[in-house]
Motif scaffolding. Structure first.
Motif, PDB file in Angstrom:
ATOM      1  N   GLU A  64       0.808  -1.222   0.000  1.00 43.64           N
ATOM      2  CA  GLU A  64       0.000   0.000   0.000  1.00 43.64           C
ATOM      3  C   GLU A  64       0.842   1.274   0.000  1.00 43.64           C
ATOM      4  OE1 GLU A  64      -3.113  -0.199   2.950  1.00 43.64           O
ATOM      5  OE2 GLU A  64      -3.745  -2.160   2.207  1.00 43.64           O
ATOM      6  N   LEU A  65       2.032   1.219   0.575  1.00 45.62           N
ATOM      7  CA  LEU A  65       2.917   2.386   0.527  1.00 45.62           C
ATOM      8  C   LEU A  65       3.238   2.736  -0.918  1.00 45.62           C
ATOM      9  CD1 LEU A  65       4.740   4.519   1.852  1.00 45.62           C
ATOM     10  CD2 LEU A  65       6.525   2.763   2.029  1.00 45.62           C
ATOM     11  N   ASN A  89      13.032   7.116  -8.236  1.00 43.63           N
ATOM     12  CA  ASN A  89      14.049   6.271  -7.597  1.00 43.63           C
ATOM     13  C   ASN A  89      14.019   6.415  -6.086  1.00 43.63           C
ATOM     14  OD1 ASN A  89      14.932   5.308 -10.071  1.00 43.63           O
ATOM     15  ND2 ASN A  89      16.604   6.781 -10.235  1.00 43.63           N
ATOM     16  N   GLN A  90      13.824   7.640  -5.618  1.00 42.95           N
ATOM     17  CA  GLN A  90      13.749   7.889  -4.176  1.00 42.95           C
ATOM     18  C   GLN A  90      12.552   7.144  -3.572  1.00 42.95           C
ATOM     19  OE1 GLN A  90      13.385  12.076  -3.183  1.00 42.95           O
ATOM     20  NE2 GLN A  90      12.506  11.603  -1.192  1.00 42.95           N
ATOM     21  N   TYR A  91      11.410   7.209  -4.225  1.00 47.56           N
ATOM     22  CA  TYR A  91      10.214   6.526  -3.729  1.00 47.56           C
ATOM     23  C   TYR A  91      10.401   5.004  -3.760  1.00 47.56           C
ATOM     24  CZ  TYR A  91       7.375  10.821  -3.625  1.00 47.56           C
ATOM     25  OH  TYR A  91       6.851  12.052  -3.331  1.00 47.56           O
ATOM     26  N   ASP A  92      10.992   4.477  -4.845  1.00 51.01           N
ATOM     27  CA  ASP A  92      11.238   3.033  -4.929  1.00 51.01           C
ATOM     28  C   ASP A  92      12.153   2.580  -3.792  1.00 51.01           C
ATOM     29  OD1 ASP A  92       9.635   2.787  -7.148  1.00 51.01           O
ATOM     30  OD2 ASP A  92      11.284   2.542  -8.581  1.00 51.01           O
ATOM     31  N   ILE A 116      10.209   2.508  -0.563  1.00 50.94           N
ATOM     32  CA  ILE A 116       9.300   1.347  -0.545  1.00 50.94           C
ATOM     33  C   ILE A 116      10.080   0.078  -0.228  1.00 50.94           C
ATOM     34  CG2 ILE A 116       7.799  -0.106  -1.974  1.00 50.94           C
ATOM     35  CD1 ILE A 116       7.193   2.570  -3.581  1.00 50.94           C
ATOM     36  N   LEU A 117      11.200  -0.135  -0.912  1.00 52.58           N
ATOM     37  CA  LEU A 117      12.001  -1.343  -0.707  1.00 52.58           C
ATOM     38  C   LEU A 117      12.569  -1.425   0.707  1.00 52.58           C
ATOM     39  CD1 LEU A 117      13.853  -1.585  -4.121  1.00 52.58           C
ATOM     40  CD2 LEU A 117      12.140  -3.170  -3.224  1.00 52.58           C
ATOM     41  N   GLU A 118      13.006  -0.288   1.252  1.00 52.44           N
ATOM     42  CA  GLU A 118      13.532  -0.292   2.614  1.00 52.44           C
ATOM     43  C   GLU A 118      12.462  -0.687   3.619  1.00 52.44           C
ATOM     44  OE1 GLU A 118      15.212   3.628   3.087  1.00 52.44           O
ATOM     45  OE2 GLU A 118      17.097   3.056   2.117  1.00 52.44           O
TER      46      GLU A 118
END
Length: 173
Positions: free
Chosen positions: A43-44, A113-116, A119-121
């Motif tokens: 959901e993030l 890229n910052q949002y990805d 999300i991954l973190e």
């Protein structure tokens, strides 16, 4: 003789029970998740994707406005081809347009890229918590790049992890 058969069955039963206990106690607990599936249904990601679209849309309006002004100046230039001042102003505006467009494109890539990464973190943090909470030894990620070539679907915990990380994200878990 019946006593020997009963004793033999008891012995076999004891061995089977011992193997079962050993297997459940000492066997490595390995599951896998479909990384793209988990990533896309987190959901993030949906929230940040919506946020990104708003920023991108605002930036697109700026570029569209500059392009519209260039079109107007171009039409003026067609009727006044000898107007050197107008031609110079058009060249300056066109250069500004391309610089601004390039800068905005780079900013969009950077924001994506910052949002990805964000999300991954967060997803990784929640998956580690899930593994500890469920006493798993290994959670493998399948992403179609050859890391996990095959696994029986009974070991696929993607749906459980999607539910877990979304609850964790909402503060429910």
């Amino acid at each position: 003789m019946i006593k020997n058969i009963a004793l033999g069955l008891g012995f076999v039963g004891l061995i089977v029970l011992s193997l079962f206990i050993y297997h459940t106690s000492f066997a490595t607990k390995v599951v896998y998740i479909d990384i793209p599936k988990v990533f896309n249904r987190f959901e993030l990601k949906a929230e940040l994707q919506e946020k990104y679209k708003k920023v991108e849309s605002g930036r697109k309006r700026i570029i569209d406005s500059l392009a519209f002004n260039l079109q107007i100046m171009s039409k003026k230039l067609q009727s006044n081809q000898n107007d050197k001042e107008l031609m110079y102003e058009f060249d300056v505006k066109r250069e500004e347009y391309f610089k601004r467009k390039n800068m905005i494109d780079q900013d969009n890539v950077s924001l994506s890229n910052q949002y990805d990464k964000q999300i991954l973190e967060r997803m990784t943090l929640y998956i580690v918590e899930y593994g500890k909470k469920n006493k798993l030894d290994i959670i493998m990620g399948a992403d179609g790049n050859g890391v996990l070539m095959y696994a029986n679907e009974k070991y696929d915990k993607s749906e459980e992890i999607i539910t877990y990380i979304n609850k964790k994200y909402k503060g429910i878990e």
